[in-house]
Design an enzyme around this catalytic site. Structure first.
Site, short mmCIF file in Angstrom:
data_model
loop_
_atom_site.label_atom_id
_atom_site.label_comp_id
_atom_site.label_asym_id
_atom_site.label_seq_id
_atom_site.Cartn_x
_atom_site.Cartn_y
_atom_site.Cartn_z
N LYS A 158 12.61 -1.78 0.82
CA LYS A 158 11.68 -1.53 -0.28
C LYS A 158 12.32 -1.99 -1.60
O LYS A 158 13.51 -1.75 -1.83
CB LYS A 158 11.33 -0.04 -0.34
N SER A 216 3.67 4.80 -2.50
CA SER A 216 4.04 3.53 -3.10
C SER A 216 4.63 2.53 -2.12
O SER A 216 4.62 1.33 -2.38
CB SER A 216 5.05 3.78 -4.22
N SER A 266 5.52 8.81 -0.72
CA SER A 266 5.52 7.35 -0.66
C SER A 266 6.06 6.74 0.64
O SER A 266 5.91 5.54 0.86
CB SER A 266 6.32 6.78 -1.84
#
Lengths: 505, 99, 511
Positions: free
Chosen positions: C81, C156, C180
């Protein structure tokens, strides 16, 4: 130039009210929250880690040694040590602040509610109340380029070096100080000097004001005096004077602000609550940033750091290791050294007590140590415009005194040796050897010189032989001149009288 | 209690150093108002007897030994900078003063 | 042959790599090919590190050939990420303000991945600074849900979840501040676990809210998450909030999965109103399976949960407003010079105006408000108290249950653009995941099937007391086995085939 009121007149009309914020840079090996070296000279932006540069993702970790230093300092200031203290973020934007927040302590400082006993030059003892001492990090260093003065106004651009970012600081904040009266400037100087003695005694900071290891922000306001029996006037608006980089400046800046504020108030004006900058060159302060309620630092507990909860054992261990308080130590030393009040006051004012202690510890007699430090060394320092402690070490002074005591040097020769030591020519003994400055104690060389002098002045010789010994002075002078002063005058006199009778007619 | 004005949003934007456009100030004022209406309910249950929790897992006295570690080189430090002079970061003229 | 490699789990691929049946270069190339084929549609990646990944893979192959003893996962590709700082790979946290920034240091989790020989194939898309539940707040455009390209992949960490669901990587790193990791797992039919706060180092994770953030694994199977968690977990002296606990092997917990006698507490407040019928249906079905396997299902109350979102949307923006102050155009990232020049204050303000997206600005302003003089006690202070109440609720609930359970989110994946105009409704979507972050406890989301009404994945969330992450792996693995036994296949094998398309992410360069 600001209008100033006569100092005595200002004191007749107003009572000065003081407050100090002193920042101490701790001499730990690493920074407050990163393992970068705690050193900020050298090449810009080299003593930094991602933490000091505030790089995304980096996290602070507290330096345990800095916490111990802060606790020791808190104890030396007579403070209570908080059972739990916390770090907080003080949020404001400034290019020298890498994260745009400073990690500090707000409502939970490590130490609080203490006091420091301070001795004024006139012998008055004054207790300065300490509100708190808290830990925080220093900011980076800005250099303003372009514009006339290198100051912030008019600069075209600024350069940022983050080497100093994250250097550990303890900020000592006093309570409001009342009652200093006409001694306010001297109190300010004595307070900062005492704080310096305390941190040097603890060995937790270099405490060099000229290098910014110890920085003093002085708050001052004036309160109008009211006739006896009437209630006191409310406190006046205060200013905060920054950039005060020497003990002398602390004293001067306070005196200046009292005179400046008094003149404004007496003219019916008002004092603006603001930061003022002290200018060493002109001896004045100038207006800086106005302080206002708009300052909103949005303090909140630093989520990246945990509470500091010192154990009772740690506190007691650090308390037991504390050196004597400066005021107590002064009383003890004065007695031990058998100095008069005036002698000790003179020494205290010179700020060289520690040097004398170390010189005595290295073997010198207290009187001789004091004489050298406050005399020749202080004079040279003054002439060169440097700190006396940068010129020679206490050990060197003790070695010099030992050479005098042993008769190797006269006082006059010793001053020349000191000059050599200051010039970096080595230890006193090395300077004696290299410059050939030792007292000539070889009687053979002396006798030869005396005989020559006597023989070249037969009338004098005759007088001496007639018992008119005072006539020997002329011969002694000639011999000392011949020996370039490197002879013990008493011994020369002895030998002159001896040779006068020993020489053949 | 969560009546938010455009003046407030303008002040907050200046504290946060964001040059919001007039349109953004208008829309944020109304959005913030409705968000605050919702989140202000925390005040109803946060009674004085409840202590605050700032860290989810309670820890204390997490310290580092005073030992020097690895530093960045000036090149590494400056590599991502928008502007520098080879050894220091460069910024345009500063209006205000340090605090 | 190479397409088959992308269908393998990390565990299965690791076995083929260590037996020498497959090389790391082959495995890596297969995934790069898959990315090239499908990421134009999915847009899971912001950066694909083809060259460095192949070089790392070749190095592993060489070391393996030389007889070096390697970590069991050595040579397996992984997606990272973009919130995680990576030396040599651009790191933007989904923001324009960090466009092109290549960090001079590695996050601790990256150091651990590299030490284990995992091959980083790229950086995945995310909502800007992890602020969002849909990836629509990414400055680089949204990621698309592989199950339906018109829908959000969650957020997210939508990029990591979509990459794994689209077989572009066997597993990935995510970060979870309010859900997230778990919510994207829920909407993409993948597995994601938020560890106990302090279980995985945050050093090098670009902070959103420091007291809530936690890095964790994202994968297609429970075992793969456990294997990855075993690599990245453990104490880090660079993160003061990192726990010093010695953690058990989570992979072992998966292999010993058993729910017999396990007390599972169903959270009363997280079902019913506002929860989609198809989500509830799959949820109840999963509970029935667990009960059938010997678990004891009870009901527990978390009365403070109704205030959790409110507390979260004060604490998170407050911390974020301070954490994001460092983006000021001085040391890294974007600089915008206002027209006609200006002071450094003007440059900072112009940079932050243009560099931050609408959601980042909204949260910074909200957080600045919550901390400002006169409001701190009412807002931030009260929110921290609610945090205490939430923790107390969990403590009471865990006295009667070993793990707690709820649907991971109220609905299946919504359509892209559906909620962007209404921030509050987007925030309310996080109701089930936020309490775990406030309390610091671990949570996992595992797929439980497809909702009848829309055919989209549904996840179930298990929560355990702090430090009991292993318990989550046990119950999740048991449920996964029960479901796959019932279905006769994995859920992701039912995902639509993605048609090959142009690749979107720039190869080896800033986006």
């Amino acid at each position: 130039m600001a209008k100033l009121m006569d100092y005595d007149r200002a004191l007749e009309l107003f009572e000065p009210v003081l407050g100090f914020e002193v920042h101490i840079e701790l001499s730990t090996k690493t920074k407050m929250f990163s393992d970068a070296p705690n050193y900020f000279g050298g090449e810009p932006n080299t003593n930094i880690t991602p933490v000091d540069l505030g790089l995304p993702g980096s996290l602070p970790v507290v330096n345990g040694q800095a916490v111990r230093y802060a606790i020791s300092l808190g104890l030396a200031l007579g403070c209570s040590i908080a059972p739990t203290s916390r770090f907080a973020r003080k949020n404001y934007f400034y290019p020298d602040l890498a994260k745009n927040y400073q990690i500090s302590q707000s409502d939970e400082p490590i130490a609080f509610a203490g006091s420091v006993e301070v001795e004024l030059p006139n012998g008055r003892m004054f207790t300065v109340p300490i509100e708190r001492a808290h830990m925080e990090e220093d900011a980076g260093k800005l250099t303003h380029v372009g514009g006339a003065t290198g100051r912030i106004q008019g600069a075209e651009y600024s350069l940022v070096d983050y080497n100093r970012a994250g250097v550990p600081l303890v900020e000592i904040v006093t309570d409001i100080i009342y009652g200093a009266e006409a001694d306010a400037p001297e109190l300010a100087k004595a307070y900062v000097s005492t704080i310096r003695d305390i941190v040097v005694g603890l060995g937790i900071s270099e405490a060099r004001m000229e290098r910014g290891n110890l920085r003093c922000d002085a708050n001052i306001s004036l309160r109008r005096r009211t006739p006896e029996g009437e209630p006191p006037a409310p406190l006046g608006t205060r200013t905060e004077t920054k950039n005060v980089n020497s003990l002398r400046s602390v004293e001067r800046a306070i005196r200046y602000e009292i005179q400046r504020q008094a003149a404004i108030l007496d003219d019916g004006g008002t004092i603006t609550q603001e930061t003022r900058h002290w200018h060493e060159d002109t001896g004045q302060t100038s207006a800086g940033r106005p302080k206002s309620d708009a300052d909103d630092y949005r303090y909140f507990p630093e989520p990246d750091l945990l509470p500091v909860v010192p154990s009772a054992e740690l506190i007691e261990e650090l308390r037991a290791a504390l050196p004597e308080a400066p005021a107590i130590r002064r009383r003890r030393l004065k007695a031990e050294w058998n100095f008069t009040d005036l002698e000790f006051q003179d020494l205290t004012n010179s700020g060289l007590v520690n040097e004398v202690i170390e010189t005595v510890a290295a073997g010198a007699a207290p009187a001789a140590a004091r004489k050298w430090w406050t005399g020749e060394i202080a004079r040279t320092a003054n002439a060169q415009g440097v700190d006396a402690t940068t010129l020679v070490t206490p050990l060197q002074v003790a070695q010099l005194v030992a050479l005098v005591d042993a008769g190797t040097l006269t006082d006059r020769l010793a001053r020349q040796v000191l000059e050599g030591v200051i010039a970096g020519e080595g230890t006193p003994q090395q300077v004696v050897d290299a410059r050939g400055l030792a007292v000539v104690s070889d009687d053979g060389a002396l006798i030869a010189a005396i005989d020559e002098a006597l023989q070249s002045q037969p009338d004098v010789l005759a007088k001496i032989r007639d018992g008119k010994v005072q006539a020997a002075g002329a011969v002694i002078g000639a011999v000392m001149k011949a020996m370039k002063g490197q002879a013990d005058a008493a011994r020369v006199r002895e030998l002159v009288l001896e040779r006068a009778t020993a020489l053949p007619e | 209690m969560s009546e938010i004005t455009q003046e407030q949003v303008t002040h907050l934007a200046s504290l946060a150093r964001i040059a919001l456009t007039p349109e953004e100030i208008v829309s944020l004022t109304s959005e913030l108002g409705s968000i605050m209406d919702h989140v202000a309910t925390v005040t109803e249950v946060a009674t004085p007897d409840v202590p605050a929790t700032s860290h989810p897992i309670p820890l204390q006295n997490v310290f580092r030994d005073d030992v020097v570690g690895q530093t960045l080189t000036a090149e590494e430090a400056l590599a991502g900078a928008p502007d520098h002079d080879g050894s220091r970061f460069r910024v345009t003229a500063i209006l205000g003063e340090e605090q | 042959m190479t397409t088959d490699l992308t269908r393998l789990t990390a565990d299965a691929l690791a076995i083929k790599l260590s037996s020498g049946e497959v090389s790391s270069v082959e495995a890596t190339q297969a995934h790069l090919d898959r990315i090239a084929a499908v990421d134009g549609s999915v847009h899971a990646f912001l950066h694909v590190a083809s060259d460095s990944a192949l070089a790392e893979a070749a190095d592993i192959d060489r070391r393996r050939a030389a007889g070096e003893e390697l970590h069991p996962l050595a040579g397996v590709p992984i997606a990272i990420k973009d919130v995680i700082v990576t030396k040599g790979m651009p790191t933007t946290s989904g923001s324009k303000i960090l466009e092109g920034w290549v960090p001079p240091y590695d996050a601790t989790v990256m150091t651990k991945l590299r030490a284990a020989g995992l091959v980083s194939i790229g950086k995945t898309n995310m909502d800007e600074f992890a602020m969002g539940s849909s990836t629509e707040h990414s400055a680089y455009g949204p990621t698309h849900n592989p199950w339906d390209l018109e829908r959000i992949p969650g957020g997210s960490g939508g990029g990591s979840a979509a990459a794994v669901a689209a077989f572009e990587a066997p597993f990935a790193l995510g970060s979870d501040t309010g859900g997230s990791i778990r919510q994207p797992a829920h909407v993409t039919g993948t597995v994601g676990l938020k560890p106990t706060y302090g279980g995985v180092s945050r050093y090098g994770a670009i902070a959103l809210a420091s007291s809530l953030d936690q890095i964790g694994p994202v994968s297609r199977t429970v075992l793969d998450s456990a294997l990855l968690h075993d690599v990245i977990g453990g104490h880090d002296p660079r993160d003061s909030t990192s726990l010093t606990d010695v953690w058990p092997s989570f992979a072992e917990a998966v292999r010993n999965a058993d729910v017999a006698g396990l007390r599972i507490g169903v959270i009363t407040e997280l079902q019913g109103d506002g929860f989609q019928p198809g989500v509830m249906e799959r949820f109840r079905e999963a509970l029935a399976l667990l009960e059938g396997a010997g678990a004891i299902i009870t009901e527990v109350a978390l009365p403070s949960v109704e205030h959790a979102i409110a507390a979260y949307y004060l604490i998170m923006p407050a911390e974020a407003s301070s954490n994001l102050a460092k983006f000021d155009s001085v040391r890294f990232g974007l600089r915008v010079n206002p027209k006609g020049g200006g002071t450094v204050e003007d440059v900072m303000s112009a940079t932050r105006e243009q560099g931050f997206g609408a959601e980042a600005k909204r949260r910074i302003i909200l957080g600045t408000y919550a901390l400002s003089a006169g409001y701190y006690d009412a807002y931030y202070g009260s929110a921290q108290k609610v945090r205490t109440l939430v923790q107390r609720d969990f403590a009471a609930a865990f006295a009667n249950a070993d793990v707690l359970v709820s649907p991971t989110a109220p609905t299946t994946a919504f359509k892209l653009g559906e909620k962007t105009g209404d921030p509050l409704s987007m925030y309310l979507n996080d109701i089930a995941t936020i309490p775990a972050n406030l309390a610091g406890i671990p949570g996992i989301s595992v797929p439980v099937g497809l909702a009848a009404e829309d055919g989209l994945p549904v996840g179930i969330q298990f929560l355990a007391p702090a430090r009991e992450d292993a318990r989550l792996y046990g119950v999740a693995a048991a449920l996964e086995a029960l479901l796959e036994q019932k279905w006769g296949h994995t859920l992701l094998s039912q995902a639509p085939d993605l048609s090959p398309s142009e690749m979107n992410a720039t190869d080896e360069g800033a986006v």
